[in-house]
Design a protein around this motif. Structure first.
Motif, PDB file in Angstrom:
ATOM      1  N   ASN A  75       0.778  -1.127   0.125  1.00  0.00           N
ATOM      2  CA  ASN A  75      -0.169  -0.250  -0.007  1.00  0.00           C
ATOM      3  C   ASN A  75       1.069   1.471  -0.246  1.00  0.00           C
ATOM      4  O   ASN A  75       0.175   2.264  -0.547  1.00  0.00           O
ATOM      5  CB  ASN A  75      -1.105   0.168   1.136  1.00  0.00           C
ATOM      6  N   GLY A  82      -8.797   5.416  -0.341  1.00  0.00           N
ATOM      7  CA  GLY A  82      -8.866   3.833  -0.344  1.00  0.00           C
ATOM      8  C   GLY A  82      -9.550   3.458   0.792  1.00  0.00           C
ATOM      9  O   GLY A  82      -9.951   3.665   0.904  1.00  0.00           O
ATOM     10  N   MET A 114      -8.536   1.124   2.588  1.00  0.00           N
ATOM     11  CA  MET A 114      -7.756   0.605   4.201  1.00  0.00           C
ATOM     12  C   MET A 114      -9.140   0.640   5.360  1.00  0.00           C
ATOM     13  O   MET A 114      -8.840   1.878   5.096  1.00  0.00           O
ATOM     14  CB  MET A 114      -6.812   1.403   4.044  1.00  0.00           C
ATOM     15  N   CYS A 154      -1.652  -0.733   6.158  1.00  0.00           N
ATOM     16  CA  CYS A 154      -3.242  -0.076   5.713  1.00  0.00           C
ATOM     17  C   CYS A 154      -3.529   0.516   7.659  1.00  0.00           C
ATOM     18  O   CYS A 154      -4.499   1.127   7.564  1.00  0.00           O
ATOM     19  CB  CYS A 154      -4.414  -1.575   6.210  1.00  0.00           C
ATOM     20  N   THR A 172     -10.074   7.530   4.407  1.00  0.00           N
ATOM     21  CA  THR A 172     -10.070   6.338   4.032  1.00  0.00           C
ATOM     22  C   THR A 172     -11.725   5.999   4.790  1.00  0.00           C
ATOM     23  O   THR A 172     -11.556   6.125   6.229  1.00  0.00           O
ATOM     24  CB  THR A 172      -8.615   5.780   4.666  1.00  0.00           C
TER      25      THR A 172
END
Ligand code: ZN
Length: 235
Positions: A108, A129, A131, A142, A166
């Motif tokens: 990542n 993202g 994560m 993450c 996120t």
């Protein structure tokens, strides 16, 4: 109120990244999508991306105008530095450290750094993202603090603000379904069930109430369990 910034969503075609795409479309003025091709054993997830993007544009007209370009970056070099179930035919299993052997160390970090470079070129200042610290993954890159540190490093290194958003970081799979419902109602839930891909084994096959997949691998099991909890909670 629409956030005037442009966002780049890491969009693999799975449940989580599709929810993130909807989250970004609901929030930002313009949204582009990005996926990485690194010799995944199954190309199904990448193929699902086009279907999901097309259906979102068709079914959600208020988002269609914000949905911009799609990008696919070839990171096949990852195949040279990994030996995992994602890139070879070894079975998926848990290693002694508790991480699945699908783990590519620092993956990542690499993805987000490439994404930030592309975002800079495209005039985007937000990366989105899927994560998540909550579920099974346990991937150290993450974790929220990893990404906060990376946000600072990217913003300094590019000499330009680069926010890492996120939205799934602290929610479980059931809450991810609820988030999708809050963003796009039952229509978005249905789209995610039918058109996104999660299964590690790359099976589409039968359509379960939670989506397509083998039903047995860790990814299917997690998705099915989350969906059941979501439906139980909203019944
Ligand atoms: Zn499966």
């Amino acid at each position: 109120m629409t956030d005037t910034r442009k966002a780049l969503v890491l969009f693999s075609g799975g449940q989580d990244s599709t929810t993130c795409l909807a989250w970004a479309l609901d929030r930002f003025a313009e949204v582009e999508t990005l996926a990485f091709d690194y010799g995944q054993r199954h190309r199904i997830e990448l193929d699902c991306r086009n279907t999901v993007r097309a259906k979102i544009a068709r079914q959600f007209p208020h988002w269609a105008g914000k949905l911009g370009a799609d990008h696919l970056l070839d990171l096949s070099l990852l195949g040279q530095i990994s030996d995992t179930a994602l890139t070879s035919e070894r079975a998926i299993e848990l290693q002694a450290n508790g991480l699945p052997n699908t783990f590519v160390p620092g993956r990542n970090l690499l993805f987000l750094t490439f994404a930030a470079t592309l975002a800079y070129r495209r005039g985007a200042t937000v990366l989105v993202g899927g994560m998540c610290e909550t579920d099974f993954s346990g991937y150290p890159d993450c974790r929220d603090n990893t990404l906060k540190a990376l946000q600072v490093a990217l913003s300094l290194g590019l000499d330009s603000p680069m926010t890492l958003d996120t939205p799934l970081m602290f929610i479980d799979k059931a809450a991810t379904w609820r988030l999708a419902e809050s963003l796009g109602g039952e229509a978005l839930v249905k789209l995610i069930v039918e058109d996104t891909h999660t299964c590690y084994l790359g099976e589409r096959g039968e359509l379960h109430d939670w989506g397509h997949g083998c039903g047995h691998c860790p990814a299917c099991a997690l998705r099915a369990k989350g969906f059941a909890a979501y439906r139980a909670g909203s019944a």
